[in-house]
Design a protein around this motif. Structure first.
Motif, PDB file in Angstrom:
ATOM      1  N   THR A  67      49.151  15.868 -85.322  1.00  0.00           N
ATOM      2  CA  THR A  67      50.066  16.676 -86.123  1.00  0.00           C
ATOM      3  C   THR A  67      50.277  16.070 -87.497  1.00  0.00           C
ATOM      4  OG1 THR A  67      51.183  17.454 -84.113  1.00  0.00           O
ATOM      5  CG2 THR A  67      52.380  17.680 -86.171  1.00  0.00           C
ATOM      6  N   ARG A  68      50.167  14.760 -87.601  1.00  0.00           N
ATOM      7  CA  ARG A  68      50.278  14.100 -88.910  1.00  0.00           C
ATOM      8  C   ARG A  68      49.260  14.680 -89.894  1.00  0.00           C
ATOM      9  NH1 ARG A  68      48.885   9.112 -87.499  1.00  0.00           N
ATOM     10  NH2 ARG A  68      46.772   9.330 -88.311  1.00  0.00           N
ATOM     11  N   ALA A  69      48.017  14.822 -89.441  1.00  0.00           N
ATOM     12  CA  ALA A  69      46.966  15.374 -90.299  1.00  0.00           C
ATOM     13  C   ALA A  69      47.216  16.850 -90.592  1.00  0.00           C
ATOM     14  CB  ALA A  69      45.608  15.189 -89.624  1.00  0.00           C
ATOM     15  N   ALA A  70      47.639  17.597 -89.575  1.00  0.00           N
ATOM     16  CA  ALA A  70      47.886  19.026 -89.762  1.00  0.00           C
ATOM     17  C   ALA A  70      48.993  19.268 -90.779  1.00  0.00           C
ATOM     18  CB  ALA A  70      48.244  19.666 -88.418  1.00  0.00           C
ATOM     19  N   ALA A  71      50.053  18.480 -90.727  1.00  0.00           N
ATOM     20  CA  ALA A  71      51.184  18.652 -91.641  1.00  0.00           C
ATOM     21  C   ALA A  71      50.820  18.245 -93.063  1.00  0.00           C
ATOM     22  CB  ALA A  71      52.380  17.838 -91.146  1.00  0.00           C
ATOM     23  N   LEU A  72      50.070  17.159 -93.219  1.00  0.00           N
ATOM     24  CA  LEU A  72      49.668  16.726 -94.556  1.00  0.00           C
ATOM     25  C   LEU A  72      48.770  17.782 -95.210  1.00  0.00           C
ATOM     26  CD1 LEU A  72      49.977  14.168 -96.405  1.00  0.00           C
ATOM     27  CD2 LEU A  72      47.700  13.505 -95.625  1.00  0.00           C
ATOM     28  N   ALA A  73      47.822  18.336 -94.447  1.00  0.00           N
ATOM     29  CA  ALA A  73      46.944  19.384 -94.968  1.00  0.00           C
ATOM     30  C   ALA A  73      47.745  20.638 -95.323  1.00  0.00           C
ATOM     31  CB  ALA A  73      45.868  19.714 -93.934  1.00  0.00           C
ATOM     32  N   TYR A  74      48.731  20.959 -94.505  1.00  0.00           N
ATOM     33  CA  TYR A  74      49.587  22.121 -94.764  1.00  0.00           C
ATOM     34  C   TYR A  74      50.342  21.947 -96.079  1.00  0.00           C
ATOM     35  CZ  TYR A  74      53.496  25.391 -93.999  1.00  0.00           C
ATOM     36  OH  TYR A  74      54.442  26.380 -94.116  1.00  0.00           O
ATOM     37  N   SER A 103      37.023  20.783 -91.387  1.00  0.00           N
ATOM     38  CA  SER A 103      38.111  20.064 -90.721  1.00  0.00           C
ATOM     39  C   SER A 103      37.660  19.454 -89.405  1.00  0.00           C
ATOM     40  CB  SER A 103      39.283  21.012 -90.465  1.00  0.00           C
ATOM     41  OG  SER A 103      38.882  22.057 -89.585  1.00  0.00           O
ATOM     42  N   VAL A 104      38.408  18.438 -88.983  1.00  0.00           N
ATOM     43  CA  VAL A 104      38.217  17.822 -87.677  1.00  0.00           C
ATOM     44  C   VAL A 104      39.579  17.601 -87.038  1.00  0.00           C
ATOM     45  CG1 VAL A 104      36.046  16.684 -88.271  1.00  0.00           C
ATOM     46  CG2 VAL A 104      38.193  15.466 -88.631  1.00  0.00           C
ATOM     47  N   SER A 105      39.582  17.599 -85.722  1.00  0.00           N
ATOM     48  CA  SER A 105      40.727  17.197 -84.911  1.00  0.00           C
ATOM     49  C   SER A 105      42.012  17.877 -85.367  1.00  0.00           C
ATOM     50  CB  SER A 105      40.842  15.667 -84.938  1.00  0.00           C
ATOM     51  OG  SER A 105      41.601  15.200 -83.856  1.00  0.00           O
ATOM     52  N   GLY A 106      43.061  17.102 -85.665  1.00  0.00           N
ATOM     53  CA  GLY A 106      44.345  17.687 -86.038  1.00  0.00           C
ATOM     54  C   GLY A 106      44.259  18.609 -87.237  1.00  0.00           C
ATOM     55  N   GLY A 107      43.406  18.274 -88.200  1.00  0.00           N
ATOM     56  CA  GLY A 107      43.248  19.119 -89.376  1.00  0.00           C
ATOM     57  C   GLY A 107      42.697  20.488 -89.058  1.00  0.00           C
ATOM     58  N   SER A 108      42.017  20.629 -87.917  1.00  0.00           N
ATOM     59  CA  SER A 108      41.426  21.918 -87.550  1.00  0.00           C
ATOM     60  C   SER A 108      42.485  22.954 -87.170  1.00  0.00           C
ATOM     61  CB  SER A 108      40.432  21.737 -86.401  1.00  0.00           C
ATOM     62  OG  SER A 108      39.281  21.038 -86.829  1.00  0.00           O
ATOM     63  N   PHE A 109      43.654  22.520 -86.729  1.00  0.00           N
ATOM     64  CA  PHE A 109      44.713  23.486 -86.438  1.00  0.00           C
ATOM     65  C   PHE A 109      45.135  24.191 -87.726  1.00  0.00           C
ATOM     66  CE2 PHE A 109      44.876  20.789 -82.734  1.00  0.00           C
ATOM     67  CZ  PHE A 109      45.214  21.659 -81.703  1.00  0.00           C
ATOM     68  N   GLU A 126      54.835  26.249 -89.043  1.00  0.00           N
ATOM     69  CA  GLU A 126      55.691  25.115 -88.672  1.00  0.00           C
ATOM     70  C   GLU A 126      56.259  25.309 -87.269  1.00  0.00           C
ATOM     71  OE1 GLU A 126      58.466  23.640 -91.638  1.00  0.00           O
ATOM     72  OE2 GLU A 126      57.320  24.673 -93.207  1.00  0.00           O
ATOM     73  N   ASP A 127      56.719  26.516 -86.972  1.00  0.00           N
ATOM     74  CA  ASP A 127      57.267  26.774 -85.643  1.00  0.00           C
ATOM     75  C   ASP A 127      56.166  26.917 -84.598  1.00  0.00           C
ATOM     76  OD1 ASP A 127      59.887  26.728 -86.547  1.00  0.00           O
ATOM     77  OD2 ASP A 127      59.899  28.876 -87.011  1.00  0.00           O
ATOM     78  N   ALA A 128      55.049  27.519 -84.998  1.00  0.00           N
ATOM     79  CA  ALA A 128      53.972  27.765 -84.033  1.00  0.00           C
ATOM     80  C   ALA A 128      53.276  26.483 -83.611  1.00  0.00           C
ATOM     81  CB  ALA A 128      52.948  28.734 -84.636  1.00  0.00           C
ATOM     82  N   PHE A 129      53.233  25.490 -84.509  1.00  0.00           N
ATOM     83  CA  PHE A 129      52.499  24.269 -84.163  1.00  0.00           C
ATOM     84  C   PHE A 129      53.150  22.986 -84.657  1.00  0.00           C
ATOM     85  CE2 PHE A 129      49.249  21.021 -85.033  1.00  0.00           C
ATOM     86  CZ  PHE A 129      48.806  20.817 -83.737  1.00  0.00           C
ATOM     87  N   LEU A 130      53.422  22.871 -85.948  1.00  0.00           N
ATOM     88  CA  LEU A 130      53.805  21.572 -86.516  1.00  0.00           C
ATOM     89  C   LEU A 130      55.072  21.004 -85.869  1.00  0.00           C
ATOM     90  CD1 LEU A 130      53.132  22.115 -90.334  1.00  0.00           C
ATOM     91  CD2 LEU A 130      51.687  20.962 -88.648  1.00  0.00           C
ATOM     92  N   LYS A 131      56.060  21.850 -85.605  1.00  0.00           N
ATOM     93  CA  LYS A 131      57.322  21.365 -85.052  1.00  0.00           C
ATOM     94  C   LYS A 131      57.438  21.644 -83.551  1.00  0.00           C
ATOM     95  CE  LYS A 131      59.850  21.549 -89.413  1.00  0.00           C
ATOM     96  NZ  LYS A 131      61.005  22.126 -90.172  1.00  0.00           N
ATOM     97  N   ARG A 132      56.339  21.988 -82.946  1.00  0.00           N
ATOM     98  CA  ARG A 132      56.305  22.215 -81.508  1.00  0.00           C
ATOM     99  C   ARG A 132      55.903  20.927 -80.797  1.00  0.00           C
ATOM    100  NH1 ARG A 132      55.316  26.682 -78.180  1.00  0.00           N
ATOM    101  NH2 ARG A 132      54.960  28.023 -79.976  1.00  0.00           N
ATOM    102  N   ASN A 133      56.518  20.638 -79.681  1.00  0.00           N
ATOM    103  CA  ASN A 133      56.162  19.452 -78.900  1.00  0.00           C
ATOM    104  C   ASN A 133      54.942  19.773 -78.037  1.00  0.00           C
ATOM    105  OD1 ASN A 133      55.992  17.080 -77.468  1.00  0.00           O
ATOM    106  ND2 ASN A 133      57.981  17.292 -76.450  1.00  0.00           N
ATOM    107  N   VAL A 421      57.671  15.696 -89.842  1.00  0.00           N
ATOM    108  CA  VAL A 421      56.862  16.834 -90.281  1.00  0.00           C
ATOM    109  C   VAL A 421      57.235  17.239 -91.702  1.00  0.00           C
ATOM    110  CG1 VAL A 421      56.427  19.297 -89.918  1.00  0.00           C
ATOM    111  CG2 VAL A 421      56.396  17.718 -87.978  1.00  0.00           C
ATOM    112  N   GLU A 422      58.518  17.348 -91.971  1.00  0.00           N
ATOM    113  CA  GLU A 422      58.962  17.775 -93.300  1.00  0.00           C
ATOM    114  C   GLU A 422      58.575  16.761 -94.372  1.00  0.00           C
ATOM    115  OE1 GLU A 422      63.078  18.368 -92.533  1.00  0.00           O
ATOM    116  OE2 GLU A 422      62.732  20.200 -91.356  1.00  0.00           O
ATOM    117  N   LYS A 423      58.674  15.485 -94.063  1.00  0.00           N
ATOM    118  CA  LYS A 423      58.285  14.460 -95.037  1.00  0.00           C
ATOM    119  C   LYS A 423      56.777  14.458 -95.257  1.00  0.00           C
ATOM    120  CE  LYS A 423      62.163  11.238 -94.729  1.00  0.00           C
ATOM    121  NZ  LYS A 423      62.591   9.832 -94.492  1.00  0.00           N
TER     122      LYS A 423
END
Length: 453
Positions: A67-74, A103-109, A126-133, A421-423
């Motif tokens: 998720t770290r990669a997904a959020a940074l790309a977002y 993309s690879v791995s987390g970035g692919s989301f 953010e709700d669909a993935f980034l902030k979901r457990n 996620v927000e940071k």
């Protein structure tokens, strides 16, 4: 890699009966894998295939890192959305100039979601993935006794979760929306150690059709950490193959004397082995390229060079060739050196893996930097020079030590706090905005207007 999973859960995941991968790719019924021109493949499927203006060719690469990669790309996508430039006398968002995302791995989301839904990503990702457990949901599935002895394996649980909760059952046909960038979701072929992109050209090597293949299954393959998750399995339909595609034959000749491309072509040729290659097993794309950059390099070189690729896309050469690498890898301070206590097995494996990852990333960045410069020269003519920009974004660009330390401690997992996620989103925006090469690119365009939401 999901380092946050406790060892006990890893052992639990390893327990149980043998499982078999669900095959969900269909046999090709139209033109077989021999289709295609001799000067390069046609770049079909997995997204659009056009350069959006004659001024800018914008290519993005999203790394792995959960998720770290997904959020940074977002965050980078947000900044491109809110930056407008004047092209051909009218204002355009830089977001709309994206031609390709690898993309690879987390970035692919993030890349898959944007390819499917466009600006909708800014409303609900953010709700669909980034902030979901997501990790918690996967762990609960592993703890379900009904899953312990399932014949289809743990990966099917992830595929179903992503299909239901993130991608709404979308297939690659749904990526063909107008304005969608060409999207390369990359995984690693476990048997041969080569990179595999989920595009029709690579599916042709399997004599298969990508149109009805679920996006969630491709993203699962791209992020399937070996051992914790089973590979995603695709059938290699040997019975419908007549000959290698012309673009692969041409690539074989061009690769002579080039060790890098010889390795790539050898991996692609492996799908034509008649014995022992009935299935292909795909896992985390970060194993073969954690930055997502080598897919861009390979798609250009295998097709015969950047000028050939542009001709295949039926476009004139651009004036600005831009490659942006969004690198979410971390560099935390090792804790083992504060004591003479022997490091644990986990610490040792982690340290060795990180060392190899950083060395490979460094080699990839050097390769891409050299390639972007060369591609710009290849596209240029005496009366129309092409300016190259290789924009490298990462946590090392953060000047404040305390902020840099914060991001370097964010784990590689699919469960982060809302604050993290927000940071990360804000960091993606700021790192891009402050990058000197990005600022040079904006200045060369005549400046830009940026709105901060």
């Amino acid at each position: 890699m999901l380092k946050a999973l406790p060892l006990g859960l890893v052992l639990l995941a390893l327990a149980g009966c043998a499982s078999y991968g669900v095959v969900d790719n269909t046999r090709q019924t139209g033109a077989g894998p021999g289709a295609g021109s001799a000067d390069g493949y046609s770049i079909r499927a997995g997204g659009g295939s056009h350069w959006n203006s004659e001024d800018i060719g914008l290519l993005l690469a999203f790394s792995g890192g959960g998720t770290r990669a997904a959020a940074l790309a977002y965050g980078v996508l947000q900044e491109l959305r809110d930056t407008t430039v004047v092209i051909d006398g009218r204002e355009r968002r830089l977001l709309d100039e994206i031609d390709l995302v690898s993309s690879v791995s987390g970035g692919s989301f993030t890349s898959a979601y944007y390819a499917l839904y466009g600006d909708r990503i800014f409303d609900d990702f953010e709700d669909a993935f980034l902030k979901r457990n997501v990790q918690g949901q996967l762990i609960r599935g592993l703890l379900n006794p009904l899953e312990w002895f399932a014949s289809t394996g743990r990966t099917e649980m992830a595929v179903k979760l992503y299909e239901r909760e993130v991608f709404d059952g979308a297939t690659f046909r749904d990526m063909q929306r107008p304005g969608s960038p060409l999207t390369l979701i990359n995984a690693s072929d476990l048997g041969y150690g080569v990179r595999f992109s989920f595009v029709q050209e690579y599916f042709n090597l399997l004599c298969s059709d990508i149109s009805d293949f679920p996006v969630a299954r491709a993203v699962t393959a791209s992020s399937a950490v070996p051992v914790l998750f089973n590979p995603v399995v695709l059938e290699n339909y040997q019975d419908c193959k007549q000959t290698k595609p012309d673009w692969l034959k041409a690539a074989e000749q061009r690769a002579l004397g080039d060790p890098e491309m010889t390795r790539v072509v050898s991996g692609l040729n492996s799908y034509f082995k008649q014995d022992g290659r009935q299935y292909a097993h795909f896992v985390d794309g970060g194993i073969t390229d954690n930055l997502g950059l080598r897919a861009i390099y390979e798609i250009v070189e295998v097709s015969g060079g950047i000028d050939t690729l542009v001709r295949k896309l039926d476009r004139k050469p651009v004036r600005h060739l831009v490659v942006v690498s969004v690198n979410a890898s971390t560099d935390p301070e090792p804790q083992m050196d504060i004591s003479n206590k022997q490091p644990s097995l986990g610490e040792t494996i982690g340290a060795v893996t990180d060392a190899q990852l950083h060395l490979y990333n460094t080699a990839t960045l050097e390769l891409m930097n050299t390639s972007v410069q060369r591609w710009a020269k290849d596209l240029a003519t005496p009366g129309a020079p092409v300016s190259p920009y290789f924009i490298q974004l990462g946590f090392r660009d953060i000047s404040q030590p305390e902020q840099r330390a914060f991001f370097n401690q964010v784990p590689t997992s699919f469960s982060l706090t809302d604050e993290q996620v927000e940071k990360l989103i804000a960091a993606g925006r700021q790192i891009l905005r402050d990058n000197p090469d990005y600022q040079r690119f904006i200045a060369d365009l005549g400046g830009a207007r940026t709105s901060h939401r």
